[in-house]
Design an enzyme around this catalytic site. Structure first.
Site, mmCIF file in Angstrom:
data_model
loop_
_atom_site.group_PDB
_atom_site.id
_atom_site.type_symbol
_atom_site.label_atom_id
_atom_site.label_comp_id
_atom_site.label_asym_id
_atom_site.label_seq_id
_atom_site.Cartn_x
_atom_site.Cartn_y
_atom_site.Cartn_z
ATOM 1 C CD GLN A 93 -0.462 36.593 5.610
ATOM 2 O OE1 GLN A 93 -0.374 37.821 5.486
ATOM 3 N NE2 GLN A 93 -0.647 35.774 4.582
ATOM 4 C CG HIS A 95 1.148 41.579 8.644
ATOM 5 N ND1 HIS A 95 1.650 40.969 7.521
ATOM 6 C CD2 HIS A 95 -0.200 41.502 8.547
ATOM 7 C CE1 HIS A 95 0.647 40.562 6.764
ATOM 8 N NE2 HIS A 95 -0.484 40.864 7.359
ATOM 9 C CD GLU A 130 -3.608 42.334 6.732
ATOM 10 O OE1 GLU A 130 -2.679 42.719 5.995
ATOM 11 O OE2 GLU A 130 -4.041 41.169 6.731
ATOM 12 C CG HIS A 260 -3.839 37.150 9.637
ATOM 13 N ND1 HIS A 260 -2.671 37.711 10.122
ATOM 14 C CD2 HIS A 260 -3.969 37.624 8.363
ATOM 15 C CE1 HIS A 260 -2.133 38.485 9.199
ATOM 16 N NE2 HIS A 260 -2.903 38.437 8.114
ATOM 17 N NE ARG A 279 3.987 34.541 2.284
ATOM 18 C CZ ARG A 279 4.805 35.500 1.857
ATOM 19 N NH1 ARG A 279 6.099 35.456 2.182
ATOM 20 N NH2 ARG A 279 4.348 36.477 1.123
#
Length: 400
Positions: A93, A95, A130, A260, A279
């Site tokens: 995936q 972001h 994140e 990642h 994804r």
């Protein structure tokens, strides 16, 4: 301070035991993948009395967030704290950036897609950088290798698919060649059949068993991914990526666009308050590889490890290059049962404090709260400075 009831996420890849043990609750045989502590509207934490944290913040943003945070983040808590416990690999995936997320969220709203629509990619208008701090040994894939190193790993596998990928990278050992190789694996128009992926897996196993692998670790990961997602092109994509192992206390930052997949372990994760995930594979959830390809960065980059910096005698901070969050860890070693000593806890503004070990007493000018392992509290900005005593360890999420 307000005690928080975290929201459990029962995704299929979660451990059946790690989070129940952490929370001191009975396992029920289902996978417990994540616990969310925050105010994201999809799963806000609950306060005593049944009020959700997002509603409590909306009722009085200046007191709960402070003027500066309320202005900067439009009266919203900008971070989301989690415990994450993958037993099986997560999806491959990325972001999106904040700008791409805002534009795409607005487009999906204009198209009339409900927030829970299976055709949606964007659940909110925010980016989702994140950071993960390992509580146990934690393994992952993160970021692309250099084209030359990826070509060396592909060389000699001898399958039609790996030969094509190898040729692309040798002819063009740049980010453009890597993008072409990755697109060959995941794009809707070029996605290889399951048979081709299975040939790659067999070749990786054969060279590992023969002791001829240039990267035994990545060959083991290919086999692991194939056990859970047979025939998925994301299995072969692992050959292009960096394997990562974090020991307890080590941290990794994942910026927007970084490809990642978390594989196994337990960690504390902090991120911008978003649930936007694009994804490419390794999942039964929605895959939109073409949209993901618009956001992914194929630049060769090692995993971004974050070293803890000492703040004072009891606290260390993991600083990420974003304005949305800061994560610190505090370890107290006062004599058992002694709460008379007070240690300053760095940070300000709204905080979420999560007990990891032992039991500590948290205190502000507005009140005090005993925090055992597995429990969390929200500390409003208006409560001011935070002090702690006792014997234990806790994580604190706040705004830089």
């Amino acid at each position: 301070m307000h005690e928080l009831d975290g929201r459990i996420q029962h995704y299929a890849w979660g451990s059946a035991t790690a989070i129940p043990q952490f929370l001191g609750r009975d396992a029920d045989g289902t996978p417990w993948a994540e616990v969310w502590y925050g105010a994201h509207p999809l799963a806000p934490s609950r306060l005593p009395g049944g009020l959700d944290l997002d509603a409590a913040i909306a009722a009085d943003p200046r007191r709960t967030l402070g003027d500066g945070v309320a202005r900067a983040f439009e009266d919203r808590l900008p971070f989301l704290l989690k415990i994450i416990a993958p037993e099986r690999p997560l999806s491959l995936q990325v972001h999106p950036t904040r700008e791409h997320a805002a534009e795409s969220f607005a487009a999906e709203n204009a198209a009339g897609l409900a927030l829970d629509s299976p055709h949606r990619n964007y659940r909110d208008d925010n980016h989702k950088p994140e950071m993960l701090v390992a509580l146990t040994r934690f393994t992952a894939l993160c970021g692309f290798r250099t084209p030359r190193r990826a070509a060396a790993i592909l060389e000699g596998l001898g399958t039609d698919l790996t030969d094509r990928l190898h040729s692309l990278l040798v002819r063009n050992p740049t980010a453009h060649g890597m993008r072409a190789a990755f697109r060959t694996l995941v794009s809707t128009s070029m996605r290889p059949p399951a048979r081709a992926v299975e040939e790659v897996v067999a070749a990786c196993r054969a060279r590992q068993e023969a002791g001829a692998s240039p990267s035994p670790r990545i060959d083991r990961i290919v086999s692991l991914l194939a056990e859970h997602h047979p025939g998925d092109p994301g299995v072969a994509a692992a050959l292009l990526l960096n394997p990562v192992t974090l020991q307890p206390g080590e941290a990794m930052f994942v910026p927007a666009g970084a490809l990642h997949a978390y594989l196994h372990g337990v960690g504390v994760e902090i991120m911008a308050a978003s649930d936007n995930v694009l994804r490419a594979g390794l999942t039964p959830k929605r895959v939109d590889a073409d949209e993901m390809l618009q956001c992914v960065s194929v630049a060769a980059a090692p995993p971004l490890r974050v070293a803890p910096e000492r703040q004072n005698a009891t606290s260390v901070a993991y600083y990420a290059p974003v304005d949305d969050f800061e994560l610190s860890m505090t370890t107290l070693e006062d004599p058992p049962g002694v709460f008379g000593r007070r240690h300053a806890v760095p940070g300000s503004g709204p905080r979420i404090v999560l007990g990891l070990e032992g039991e500590v007493l948290l205190e502000t000018d507005a009140g005090r709260h005993v925090l055992p392992a597995g429990r969390a509290v929200f500390v409003p900005a208006a409560d001011g400075a935070l002090r702690a005593g006792g014997r234990g360890r806790f994580a604190q999420a706040c705004v830089p």
